[in-house]
Design a protein around this motif. Structure first.
Motif, PDB file in Angstrom:
ATOM      1  N   ALA A 130      35.663  16.930 -29.803  1.00  0.00           N
ATOM      2  CA  ALA A 130      35.269  17.543 -28.321  1.00  0.00           C
ATOM      3  C   ALA A 130      36.264  16.620 -27.264  1.00  0.00           C
ATOM      4  CB  ALA A 130      34.022  17.316 -28.251  1.00  0.00           C
ATOM      5  N   LEU A 131      36.169  15.136 -27.743  1.00  0.00           N
ATOM      6  CA  LEU A 131      36.942  14.246 -26.890  1.00  0.00           C
ATOM      7  C   LEU A 131      38.335  13.893 -27.058  1.00  0.00           C
ATOM      8  CD1 LEU A 131      33.834  11.998 -26.201  1.00  0.00           C
ATOM      9  CD2 LEU A 131      34.540  14.033 -24.822  1.00  0.00           C
ATOM     10  N   LYS A 132      38.798  14.334 -28.391  1.00  0.00           N
ATOM     11  CA  LYS A 132      40.314  13.825 -28.855  1.00  0.00           C
ATOM     12  C   LYS A 132      40.108  12.444 -28.838  1.00  0.00           C
ATOM     13  CE  LYS A 132      41.021  18.253 -28.691  1.00  0.00           C
ATOM     14  NZ  LYS A 132      40.855  18.988 -30.019  1.00  0.00           N
ATOM     15  N   ALA A 133      39.096  11.684 -29.497  1.00  0.00           N
ATOM     16  CA  ALA A 133      38.971  10.315 -29.480  1.00  0.00           C
ATOM     17  C   ALA A 133      38.494   9.730 -30.852  1.00  0.00           C
ATOM     18  CB  ALA A 133      38.033   9.843 -28.309  1.00  0.00           C
ATOM     19  N   PRO A 134      39.408  10.219 -31.900  1.00  0.00           N
ATOM     20  CA  PRO A 134      39.004   9.445 -33.343  1.00  0.00           C
ATOM     21  C   PRO A 134      38.849   8.015 -33.006  1.00  0.00           C
ATOM     22  CG  PRO A 134      41.241  10.243 -33.405  1.00  0.00           C
ATOM     23  CD  PRO A 134      40.737  10.594 -32.044  1.00  0.00           C
ATOM     24  N   LEU A 135      37.503   7.485 -33.747  1.00  0.00           N
ATOM     25  CA  LEU A 135      37.323   6.342 -33.892  1.00  0.00           C
ATOM     26  C   LEU A 135      37.179   5.502 -35.242  1.00  0.00           C
ATOM     27  CD1 LEU A 135      34.744   5.780 -30.881  1.00  0.00           C
ATOM     28  CD2 LEU A 135      37.201   5.307 -30.838  1.00  0.00           C
ATOM     29  N   LEU A 136      37.900   4.380 -35.267  1.00  0.00           N
ATOM     30  CA  LEU A 136      37.841   3.893 -36.776  1.00  0.00           C
ATOM     31  C   LEU A 136      36.509   3.301 -37.004  1.00  0.00           C
ATOM     32  CD1 LEU A 136      41.343   2.162 -36.606  1.00  0.00           C
ATOM     33  CD2 LEU A 136      40.821   4.355 -37.646  1.00  0.00           C
ATOM     34  N   THR A 137      35.946   3.247 -37.969  1.00  0.00           N
ATOM     35  CA  THR A 137      34.854   2.293 -38.531  1.00  0.00           C
ATOM     36  C   THR A 137      34.983   1.283 -39.332  1.00  0.00           C
ATOM     37  OG1 THR A 137      34.137   3.826 -40.567  1.00  0.00           O
ATOM     38  CG2 THR A 137      33.292   4.533 -38.332  1.00  0.00           C
ATOM     39  N   VAL A 138      34.396   0.015 -39.408  1.00  0.00           N
ATOM     40  CA  VAL A 138      34.386  -0.828 -40.102  1.00  0.00           C
ATOM     41  C   VAL A 138      33.049  -1.398 -40.940  1.00  0.00           C
ATOM     42  CG1 VAL A 138      36.437  -2.020 -38.874  1.00  0.00           C
ATOM     43  CG2 VAL A 138      34.215  -2.464 -38.156  1.00  0.00           C
ATOM     44  N   SER A 139      33.140  -2.196 -41.676  1.00  0.00           N
ATOM     45  CA  SER A 139      32.065  -2.832 -42.312  1.00  0.00           C
ATOM     46  C   SER A 139      31.853  -4.194 -41.906  1.00  0.00           C
ATOM     47  CB  SER A 139      31.926  -2.758 -44.022  1.00  0.00           C
ATOM     48  OG  SER A 139      31.907  -1.630 -44.442  1.00  0.00           O
TER      49      SER A 139
ATOM     50  N   GLN B 186      28.052   9.313 -38.256  1.00  0.00           N
ATOM     51  CA  GLN B 186      29.209   9.800 -38.308  1.00  0.00           C
ATOM     52  C   GLN B 186      29.549  11.413 -37.639  1.00  0.00           C
ATOM     53  OE1 GLN B 186      31.808   8.153 -39.789  1.00  0.00           O
ATOM     54  NE2 GLN B 186      33.305  10.095 -38.918  1.00  0.00           N
ATOM     55  N   PRO B 187      28.372  12.046 -37.594  1.00  0.00           N
ATOM     56  CA  PRO B 187      28.499  13.426 -36.964  1.00  0.00           C
ATOM     57  C   PRO B 187      28.654  13.184 -35.608  1.00  0.00           C
ATOM     58  CG  PRO B 187      26.714  13.431 -38.458  1.00  0.00           C
ATOM     59  CD  PRO B 187      27.131  12.167 -38.528  1.00  0.00           C
ATOM     60  N   MET B 188      28.435  12.162 -35.001  1.00  0.00           N
ATOM     61  CA  MET B 188      28.714  11.980 -33.524  1.00  0.00           C
ATOM     62  C   MET B 188      29.953  11.190 -33.206  1.00  0.00           C
ATOM     63  SD  MET B 188      26.092  12.268 -31.362  1.00  0.00           S
ATOM     64  CE  MET B 188      26.099  13.868 -32.530  1.00  0.00           C
ATOM     65  N   LEU B 189      30.753  10.715 -34.087  1.00  0.00           N
ATOM     66  CA  LEU B 189      31.958  10.256 -34.150  1.00  0.00           C
ATOM     67  C   LEU B 189      32.771  11.345 -34.499  1.00  0.00           C
ATOM     68  CD1 LEU B 189      31.917   6.817 -36.130  1.00  0.00           C
ATOM     69  CD2 LEU B 189      31.781   7.220 -33.512  1.00  0.00           C
ATOM     70  N   ASP B 190      32.451  12.285 -35.130  1.00  0.00           N
ATOM     71  CA  ASP B 190      33.151  13.766 -35.554  1.00  0.00           C
ATOM     72  C   ASP B 190      33.304  14.559 -34.272  1.00  0.00           C
ATOM     73  OD1 ASP B 190      33.567  12.889 -38.090  1.00  0.00           O
ATOM     74  OD2 ASP B 190      31.923  14.032 -39.014  1.00  0.00           O
ATOM     75  N   TRP B 191      32.020  14.578 -33.477  1.00  0.00           N
ATOM     76  CA  TRP B 191      32.100  15.352 -32.348  1.00  0.00           C
ATOM     77  C   TRP B 191      33.172  14.619 -31.418  1.00  0.00           C
ATOM     78  CZ3 TRP B 191      30.425  13.250 -27.560  1.00  0.00           C
ATOM     79  CH2 TRP B 191      30.334  14.027 -26.498  1.00  0.00           C
ATOM     80  N   ALA B 192      33.277  13.393 -31.184  1.00  0.00           N
ATOM     81  CA  ALA B 192      33.901  12.677 -30.245  1.00  0.00           C
ATOM     82  C   ALA B 192      35.350  12.825 -30.647  1.00  0.00           C
ATOM     83  CB  ALA B 192      33.456  11.011 -30.336  1.00  0.00           C
ATOM     84  N   SER B 193      35.721  12.986 -31.985  1.00  0.00           N
ATOM     85  CA  SER B 193      36.892  13.276 -32.299  1.00  0.00           C
ATOM     86  C   SER B 193      37.553  14.677 -31.898  1.00  0.00           C
ATOM     87  CB  SER B 193      37.181  13.071 -33.984  1.00  0.00           C
ATOM     88  OG  SER B 193      38.507  13.472 -34.269  1.00  0.00           O
TER      89      SER B 193
ATOM     90  N   GLY C  39      24.105   1.022 -25.996  1.00  0.00           N
ATOM     91  CA  GLY C  39      25.155   0.042 -26.669  1.00  0.00           C
ATOM     92  C   GLY C  39      26.263   0.998 -27.045  1.00  0.00           C
ATOM     93  N   SER C  40      26.037   2.281 -26.838  1.00  0.00           N
ATOM     94  CA  SER C  40      27.165   3.388 -27.318  1.00  0.00           C
ATOM     95  C   SER C  40      27.844   4.275 -26.458  1.00  0.00           C
ATOM     96  CB  SER C  40      26.583   4.028 -28.505  1.00  0.00           C
ATOM     97  OG  SER C  40      27.381   5.291 -28.801  1.00  0.00           O
ATOM     98  N   LEU C  41      29.199   4.403 -26.164  1.00  0.00           N
ATOM     99  CA  LEU C  41      29.759   5.141 -25.063  1.00  0.00           C
ATOM    100  C   LEU C  41      29.666   6.614 -25.883  1.00  0.00           C
ATOM    101  CD1 LEU C  41      31.178   6.013 -22.747  1.00  0.00           C
ATOM    102  CD2 LEU C  41      33.347   5.445 -23.732  1.00  0.00           C
ATOM    103  N   ILE C  42      29.600   6.812 -27.002  1.00  0.00           N
ATOM    104  CA  ILE C  42      29.745   8.122 -27.670  1.00  0.00           C
ATOM    105  C   ILE C  42      28.558   8.563 -27.504  1.00  0.00           C
ATOM    106  CG2 ILE C  42      30.170   9.130 -29.714  1.00  0.00           C
ATOM    107  CD1 ILE C  42      32.582   7.836 -28.599  1.00  0.00           C
TER     108      ILE C  42
ATOM    109  N   ASP D  14      45.481   6.049 -28.240  1.00  0.00           N
ATOM    110  CA  ASP D  14      45.242   7.293 -27.513  1.00  0.00           C
ATOM    111  C   ASP D  14      43.858   7.749 -27.660  1.00  0.00           C
ATOM    112  OD1 ASP D  14      45.100   7.497 -30.281  1.00  0.00           O
ATOM    113  OD2 ASP D  14      45.747   9.609 -30.589  1.00  0.00           O
ATOM    114  N   SER D  15      43.053   7.067 -28.485  1.00  0.00           N
ATOM    115  CA  SER D  15      41.495   7.259 -28.224  1.00  0.00           C
ATOM    116  C   SER D  15      40.972   6.507 -27.076  1.00  0.00           C
ATOM    117  CB  SER D  15      40.749   6.766 -29.666  1.00  0.00           C
ATOM    118  OG  SER D  15      41.258   7.501 -30.759  1.00  0.00           O
ATOM    119  N   VAL D  16      41.237   5.161 -26.702  1.00  0.00           N
ATOM    120  CA  VAL D  16      40.950   4.554 -25.774  1.00  0.00           C
ATOM    121  C   VAL D  16      41.301   5.233 -24.520  1.00  0.00           C
ATOM    122  CG1 VAL D  16      41.141   2.413 -24.626  1.00  0.00           C
ATOM    123  CG2 VAL D  16      40.959   2.568 -26.971  1.00  0.00           C
ATOM    124  N   VAL D  17      42.533   5.931 -24.240  1.00  0.00           N
ATOM    125  CA  VAL D  17      42.762   6.660 -23.078  1.00  0.00           C
ATOM    126  C   VAL D  17      41.745   7.757 -23.116  1.00  0.00           C
ATOM    127  CG1 VAL D  17      44.671   7.999 -22.128  1.00  0.00           C
ATOM    128  CG2 VAL D  17      45.168   5.581 -23.225  1.00  0.00           C
ATOM    129  N   ALA D  18      41.675   8.514 -23.816  1.00  0.00           N
ATOM    130  CA  ALA D  18      40.807   9.698 -23.979  1.00  0.00           C
ATOM    131  C   ALA D  18      39.509   9.263 -23.479  1.00  0.00           C
ATOM    132  CB  ALA D  18      40.954  10.453 -25.417  1.00  0.00           C
TER     133      ALA D  18
END
Length: 241
Positions: free
Chosen positions: A126-135, A117-124, A173-176, A145-149
């Motif tokens: 620093a990159l203006k790209a919040p990403l959803l998580t799923v189980s 989650q800290p990596m996703l928070d950073w992406a949100s 396996g991770s762009l982030i 807008d996240s995909v574009v960012a």
């Protein structure tokens, strides 16, 4: 994939310049790519690193032992002629990023949340790209807008850097994680450990899979080499011998 060795037909390896930009010389002739393009490099540091790889070869040239050369050649022959396609391919990883998929096993999911989650928070942030998580494994539909960012972040890399970014992205396996390495947020070893969270958890419970460990070792080396290449891309040394 093991690359077929080539017979060594050169003696001297030096560095030089072509139109003011560094290159590697084999017996005084500029190094060429398989597509017959001259290997023109962004700085002297990369030229020296590639020259070292060619000097270290014995009677046969083992291309699989020359990762800096391979990445430079890939940038020239594959990335530059099809830059938009390469950007789209790399950016596409963000839509199904490893870090967005959480286990249905509670203890593993807790570990993923703590470390990913800290990596996703950073992406949100620093990159203006919040990403959803799923189980589970059902795909998450990410915000447009996240995909574009994320595509913009990828497109901000030059062709040489894109070759490295592609390798880091596919290895983890991770762009982030790849963008975090590129930004200096984390180093290669941290990216590798984060990308292997699921595999580490499984090994703790079921034991080590020898074949999987061997495959992972190759990917780790690719990641380390690509990160070194990315750092070399950003050196500021100038052409020289």
């Amino acid at each position: 994939m093991t690359l077929r060795p080539l017979k060594r037909i050169y003696k001297d390896v030096t560095t030089g310049s072509v139109d003011g930009l560094p290159t590697v010389l084999l017996d005084g002739r500029p190094l060429l790519t398989p597509a017959k393009s001259t290997v023109v490099l962004p700085n002297q540091a990369m030229a020296c690193a590639i020259a070292d790889e060619w000097r270290e070869q014995g009677d046969e040239v083992q291309l699989q032992d020359m990762p800096i050369t391979q990445l430079a050649v890939s940038a020239i022959d594959r990335v530059s002629p099809a830059r938009d396609d390469v950007v789209a391919q790399i950016a596409g990883f963000g839509e199904t990023d490893l870090l967005c998929y959480r286990s249905e096993q509670a203890d593993l999911a807790d570990r993923q949340a703590e470390l990913w989650q800290p990596m996703l928070d950073w992406a949100s942030d620093a990159l203006k790209a919040p990403l959803l998580t799923v189980s589970g494994i059902m795909p998450a539909q990410q915000r447009e807008d996240s995909v574009v960012a994320l595509r913009s972040a990828v497109d901000g890399h030059n062709d040489m850097e894109l070759a490295a970014l592609h390798s880091i992205t596919t290895a983890t396996g991770s762009l982030i994680l790849a963008l975090a390495v590129s930004a200096g947020k984390i180093d290669a070893e941290s990216a590798w450990e984060l990308s292997q969270l699921d595999e580490t958890w499984q090994a703790e419970r079921w034991g080590v899979d020898i074949e999987a460990t061997e495959r992972a070792g190759h990917l780790r080396q690719e990641l380390i080499a690509a990160t070194r290449f990315l750092n070399l891309c950003r050196e500021t040394s100038v052409a020289g011998n």
